[in-house]
Design a protein around this motif. Structure first.
Motif, short mmCIF file in Angstrom:
data_model
loop_
_atom_site.label_atom_id
_atom_site.label_comp_id
_atom_site.label_asym_id
_atom_site.label_seq_id
_atom_site.Cartn_x
_atom_site.Cartn_y
_atom_site.Cartn_z
N TRP A 39 53.09 37.95 36.16
CA TRP A 39 52.71 39.01 37.08
C TRP A 39 51.74 39.96 36.40
CZ3 TRP A 39 53.61 38.48 41.99
CH2 TRP A 39 54.78 37.87 42.45
N MET A 40 50.79 40.49 37.14
CA MET A 40 49.87 41.51 36.63
C MET A 40 49.75 42.61 37.67
SD MET A 40 46.75 39.55 34.71
CE MET A 40 45.86 39.51 36.24
N LYS A 41 49.94 43.85 37.24
CA LYS A 41 49.82 44.97 38.17
C LYS A 41 48.87 46.05 37.65
CE LYS A 41 53.89 47.38 36.32
NZ LYS A 41 55.14 48.07 36.66
N GLU A 42 48.13 45.72 36.58
CA GLU A 42 47.16 46.66 36.05
C GLU A 42 45.96 45.90 35.50
OE1 GLU A 42 50.03 45.21 33.56
OE2 GLU A 42 50.58 47.14 34.38
N ALA A 43 44.90 46.65 35.19
CA ALA A 43 43.71 46.03 34.61
C ALA A 43 44.08 45.30 33.32
CB ALA A 43 42.65 47.09 34.35
N SER A 44 43.54 44.11 33.13
CA SER A 44 43.90 43.28 31.98
C SER A 44 42.69 42.56 31.42
CB SER A 44 44.97 42.25 32.39
OG SER A 44 46.07 42.85 33.02
N ILE A 45 42.82 42.12 30.18
CA ILE A 45 41.78 41.31 29.55
C ILE A 45 42.40 39.98 29.13
CG2 ILE A 45 40.19 41.12 27.59
CD1 ILE A 45 39.95 44.15 27.61
N LEU A 46 41.79 38.92 29.58
CA LEU A 46 42.28 37.56 29.33
C LEU A 46 41.41 36.90 28.27
CD1 LEU A 46 44.39 35.52 30.43
CD2 LEU A 46 42.64 34.73 32.01
N THR A 47 42.04 36.37 27.21
CA THR A 47 41.30 35.76 26.11
C THR A 47 41.85 34.38 25.79
OG1 THR A 47 40.98 37.96 25.14
CG2 THR A 47 40.49 36.08 23.74
N SER A 48 40.98 33.40 25.62
CA SER A 48 41.40 32.06 25.22
C SER A 48 41.65 32.04 23.71
CB SER A 48 40.33 31.03 25.57
OG SER A 48 40.68 29.76 25.08
N THR A 49 42.71 31.34 23.28
CA THR A 49 43.04 31.27 21.86
C THR A 49 43.15 29.83 21.35
OG1 THR A 49 45.41 31.41 22.35
CG2 THR A 49 44.27 33.48 21.87
N SER A 50 42.71 28.87 22.15
CA SER A 50 42.80 27.47 21.71
C SER A 50 41.49 26.76 22.01
CB SER A 50 43.96 26.76 22.42
OG SER A 50 43.70 26.65 23.80
N ALA A 51 41.29 25.64 21.32
CA ALA A 51 40.08 24.85 21.53
C ALA A 51 40.09 24.20 22.91
CB ALA A 51 39.97 23.78 20.44
N LYS A 52 41.29 23.98 23.43
CA LYS A 52 41.42 23.38 24.77
C LYS A 52 40.99 24.39 25.83
CE LYS A 52 44.86 20.99 27.61
NZ LYS A 52 46.30 20.62 27.72
N LEU A 53 40.34 23.92 26.87
CA LEU A 53 39.87 24.78 27.94
C LEU A 53 41.03 25.56 28.55
CD1 LEU A 53 37.63 25.68 29.96
CD2 LEU A 53 38.32 23.73 31.38
N LEU A 54 40.88 26.88 28.63
CA LEU A 54 41.88 27.72 29.27
C LEU A 54 41.57 27.77 30.77
CD1 LEU A 54 44.27 29.68 29.10
CD2 LEU A 54 42.62 31.53 28.71
N SER A 55 42.43 27.14 31.55
CA SER A 55 42.25 27.07 33.00
C SER A 55 43.33 27.92 33.67
CB SER A 55 42.34 25.62 33.48
OG SER A 55 42.19 25.54 34.88
#
Length: 268
Positions: A39-55
């Motif tokens: 769940w997200m109810k506020e502004a957020s920053i999403l970051t990938s941490t693996s070589a595999k595509l973050l989908s």
């Protein structure tokens, strides 16, 4: 890196279809794992941490929607992408429908998706048991207690746990205890074997020693000695003499045959 809901207009649920990442919100980080929803109810920053595509799939409501508080209290289940991704794709395909019937199908598919994302699975129950064991290694949980918390009978729980982790609950707990024991030894110079055993929930220090040696190949006391800081020196200025005068004998001192006569000063 992608910013989500910077203007704080939406309540959202995101699903990690592949890869791993971090979700930063209000200065706190949440580790994102494949197959899980958040769940997200506020502004957020999403970051990938693996070589595999973050989908990532995202479903949002305006923050003014009714029932927001009750929605956030609903726990989210871990579900395999093979089961959930087709539902997401159907929702995406239906969202642009204009007719009343198309909107009805869209809403129906939304509720089907939410049902799947909040439906507790065996994997969720085992995951909770794993976290419980990791976070409370000093507590003597029995298989019966763990199975009750997972709403399963002991035999089914043990089979499901072994299938998920590759070992029995008892073996897993001992593995976690040995990891914790190594951290205690490394972080607390001079700690005794008895103290380490007590802090990881084992009252018998001899049983702890047997478990530790079986896993690490050496006894806890030998491991403690091996973890002590050691000094080696290579110098043409006879700095070895200064170390010895301070009561420190190097474990290696090339070109210092009076202490290490063989092998050009290197100990065997």
């Amino acid at each position: 890196v992608e910013a989500i809901d910077e203007k704080h207009q939406f309540l959202s649920i995101i699903y990690i279809a592949s890869g791993e990442g971090l979700l930063l919100r209000k200065g706190e980080q949440t580790v994102l794992k494949e197959g899980k929803s958040y769940w997200m109810k506020e502004a957020s920053i999403l970051t990938s941490t693996s070589a595999k595509l973050l989908s990532v799939y995202r479903l949002s409501w305006l923050t003014e929607c009714e029932g927001q508080t009750s929605l956030l209290s609903v726990p989210l289940a871990e579900q395999q992408p093979a089961k959930i991704v087709p539902l997401w794709e159907e929702v995406i395909g239906l969202q642009s429908g204009k007719s009343f019937s198309e909107q009805c199908r869209f809403q129906t598919k939304i509720w089907e998706l939410l049902t799947a994302l909040t439906e507790s699975t065996e994997a969720d129950m085992i995951g909770k048991a794993i976290e419980m064991l990791r976070n409370h290694i000093a507590e003597p949980y029995s298989i019966t207690e763990l199975a009750e918390k997972a709403n399963m009978n002991p035999n089914s729980f043990s089979r499901a746990f072994r299938k998920r982790v590759g070992m029995s609950p008892k073996q897993f707990l001992n593995e976690e205890r040995m990891k914790a024991a190594k951290e205690l030894i490394l972080q607390n110079k001079g700690i005794t074997t008895k103290d380490v055993a007590f802090q990881i929930g084992l009252q018998d220090e001899f049983y702890f020693s047997r478990l530790f040696k079986k896993r690490e190949g050496v006894s806890p006391s030998f491991y403690m000695k091996r973890c002590k800081e050691r000094v080696a020196i290579v110098s043409q200025l006879f700095l070895q003499d200064h170390l010895l005068s301070l009561g420190i004998q190097p474990v290696a001192a090339p070109c210092y045959p009076s202490v290490y006569p063989a092998g050009r000063g290197l100990p065997t």
